[in-house]
Structures are given as C-alpha cells and as structure tokens.
Enzyme design. Structure first.
Site, PDB file in Angstrom:
ATOM      1  N   GLY A   8      58.874  33.265  69.428  1.00 35.89           N
ATOM      2  CA  GLY A   8      58.844  34.640  69.913  1.00 35.89           C
ATOM      3  C   GLY A   8      59.575  34.774  71.229  1.00 35.89           C
ATOM      4  O   GLY A   8      59.117  35.458  72.146  1.00 35.89           O
ATOM      5  N   TYR A 150      42.905  40.579  66.943  1.00 36.45           N
ATOM      6  CA  TYR A 150      43.633  39.916  68.037  1.00 36.45           C
ATOM      7  C   TYR A 150      42.701  38.983  68.816  1.00 36.45           C
ATOM      8  O   TYR A 150      43.081  37.853  69.165  1.00 36.45           O
ATOM      9  CB  TYR A 150      44.225  40.987  68.952  1.00 36.45           C
ATOM     10  CG  TYR A 150      45.255  40.504  69.938  1.00 36.45           C
ATOM     11  CD1 TYR A 150      46.531  40.116  69.525  1.00 36.45           C
ATOM     12  CD2 TYR A 150      44.975  40.464  71.301  1.00 36.45           C
ATOM     13  CE1 TYR A 150      47.485  39.695  70.441  1.00 36.45           C
ATOM     14  CE2 TYR A 150      45.919  40.047  72.224  1.00 36.45           C
ATOM     15  CZ  TYR A 150      47.171  39.659  71.790  1.00 36.45           C
ATOM     16  OH  TYR A 150      48.111  39.245  72.698  1.00 36.45           O
ATOM     17  N   ALA A 152      40.020  37.539  67.647  1.00 39.63           N
ATOM     18  CA  ALA A 152      39.729  36.401  66.778  1.00 39.63           C
ATOM     19  C   ALA A 152      40.868  35.390  66.805  1.00 39.63           C
ATOM     20  O   ALA A 152      40.644  34.179  66.876  1.00 39.63           O
ATOM     21  CB  ALA A 152      39.485  36.879  65.346  1.00 39.63           C
ATOM     22  N   LYS A 154      43.214  34.970  69.188  1.00 38.32           N
ATOM     23  CA  LYS A 154      43.364  34.331  70.490  1.00 38.32           C
ATOM     24  C   LYS A 154      42.167  33.443  70.823  1.00 38.32           C
ATOM     25  O   LYS A 154      42.320  32.403  71.471  1.00 38.32           O
ATOM     26  CB  LYS A 154      43.561  35.397  71.574  1.00 38.32           C
ATOM     27  CG  LYS A 154      44.851  36.204  71.403  1.00 38.32           C
ATOM     28  CD  LYS A 154      46.096  35.326  71.356  1.00 38.32           C
ATOM     29  CE  LYS A 154      47.368  36.148  71.350  1.00 38.32           C
ATOM     30  NZ  LYS A 154      48.583  35.290  71.310  1.00 38.32           N
TER      31      LYS A 154
END
Length: 239
Positions: A8, A150, A152, A154
């Site tokens: 990314g 999100y 969960a 992270k």
C-alpha cells in the site's frame, strides 16, 4: 543492497514510509493494488531508488507469484524489511454492514499480513536479520463504533504481531506494530477535523511523515531489542 517492501505504498502513510526508507538507503519495493500513477509518483519522490510491485495483498496467488518473480530476478538478495501497510476502511454500524465489507477489510489486513510476510520469513531467518512492521490503529486498541470490521482487523494484527515476535526473535528478527490515531491522509478525508481535534490532547492530526519517522527507527539497528510491541502515535488520544 538493502531491500524493503512496503505494501500500500502508493499514497498517504505508505508513501511517506517509502520515501523515508529510501532516505535511509533502502531500495524500496512499492506495492500497490491498482493505482499505478500514484505508485509511480511515490517512486519519483524516492528519487527512483526502488521499484514497483503490483499485486493485491489479499490474493495469495498474486502475492506469492510477485514475490517469487522478484526473488528470481534478484539472485542472492533478500527483502529484509517488510511494512504491512495496505488497508482499507469500510465503515458502517454492524447491523447495516454488508458481508463483503466485513470480509474485504479483514482479508486485506489479516490475510494480507500472512500472504506477504510468510514467504519472506525463511530468508530473514537464514540471514539472521529482519524487520516486520505491521500498521495497526487506535481502532484496534480501543475499538471504535462504526468500525467493527476495521477494529477486528487491526486488533487481530496486534495479536499476530505479539505471537510472531516470539517465534522469530532468536533469529534477530523483530516484529512490531505501529498504531496511528488521526493522521492527515486520504483515509481521514471527510472527517470533521475541527471537532475531532478537540478530543486529541495534542490538538491536531498527525502527519504521515511522523509515522514514517517512527517506522524508520523501528527498522534500524538501534531498535534491535524492541519486539512484540505496539507503538501508539496518536497525540495522546488513547494511552
């Protein structure tokens, strides 16, 4: 040469990390899923000190093929630093969350972590040196409403960081997570910055460059005794 892979890496925090690691002398492999134009901009900002590697981290076969092709063209070299930065937000309350939004967020963060890191570990172990940095979030530490998927993802990456760190520490490989709060990037566009700043003791959003500086320290030899940790960078938002 020293090689670092940043997933990314075409925009935001990922781009800043790529540029910072290039300044530290790394040949940086900039991963991106689809936005080649932005990835090319990152490469230009690095002074051309690296290369592009397109693949979707959530796609195991794509990922493995890309890494194998890189290894074949770089005989005798290995990727000693990996920054698992790729991630997306698909915010919604759980009761209204489409199933695809749940799976896509977890697949990119958690499956992406496995797909990218697992093939790189044997070479790190062989050379007895490696650095794995996983991009977490304040959402993974305290949980945020509207971000069950999100949070969960992270939270899972934080747990995986702690477990993997114990597996590879004897080989001089460190594994740490960085947990940003509100950082000025594309992912925070649309948020009410003025209102949110009032909740942050530092009274401002952070910058991508500040996160990149932290990553640069964690991959350095000076951080060799730091592993299995989650380093928050949030202006005092959550301690």
């Amino acid at each position: 040469m020293k090689y670092a892979l940043v997933t990314g890496g075409s925009r935001g925090i990922g781009r800043a990390i790529c540029v910072r690691l290039a300044q530290e002398g790394y040949q940086v492999i900039v991963n991106y899923a689809s936005n080649e134009a932005e990835a090319q901009k990152t490469l230009e900002m690095m002074g051309g000190q690296g290369e592009l590697m397109p693949f979707d981290v959530a796609n195991a076969q794509q990922t493995r093929t890309a890494l194998e092709q890189w290894q074949q063209s770089h005989d005798g070299e290995y990727i000693e630093v990996v920054v698992n930065n790729a991630g997306i937000r698909r915010d919604n309350v759980m009761a209204l969350m489409p199933e695809d939004d749940w799976h896509r967020v977890l697949d990119i963060t958690l499956s992406g972590f496995y797909n990218v890191t697992q093939p790189l570990l044997p070479a790190m172990q062989l050379h007895k040196f490696g650095r794995v940095i996983n991009m977490a979030s304040v959402s993974g530490l305290k949980g945020l409403p509207g971000q069950t998927n999100y949070s969960a993802a992270k939270g899972g990456i934080i747990a995986a960081t702690k477990a993997l760190a114990q597996e590879v520490a004897r080989r001089n490989i460190t594994v740490n997570a960085v947990a940003p709060g509100f950082i000025k990037t594309d992912m925070t566009e649309g948020l009410d910055e003025a209102a949110l700043k009032k909740t942050i003791p530092a009274n401002r959003f952070g910058t991508s460059e500040e996160v990149a500086d932290l990553v640069a320290f964690l991959v350095s030899s000076n951080a060799g005794y730091i592993t299995g940790n989650v380093v928050s960078i949030n202006g005092g938002l959550y301690t």
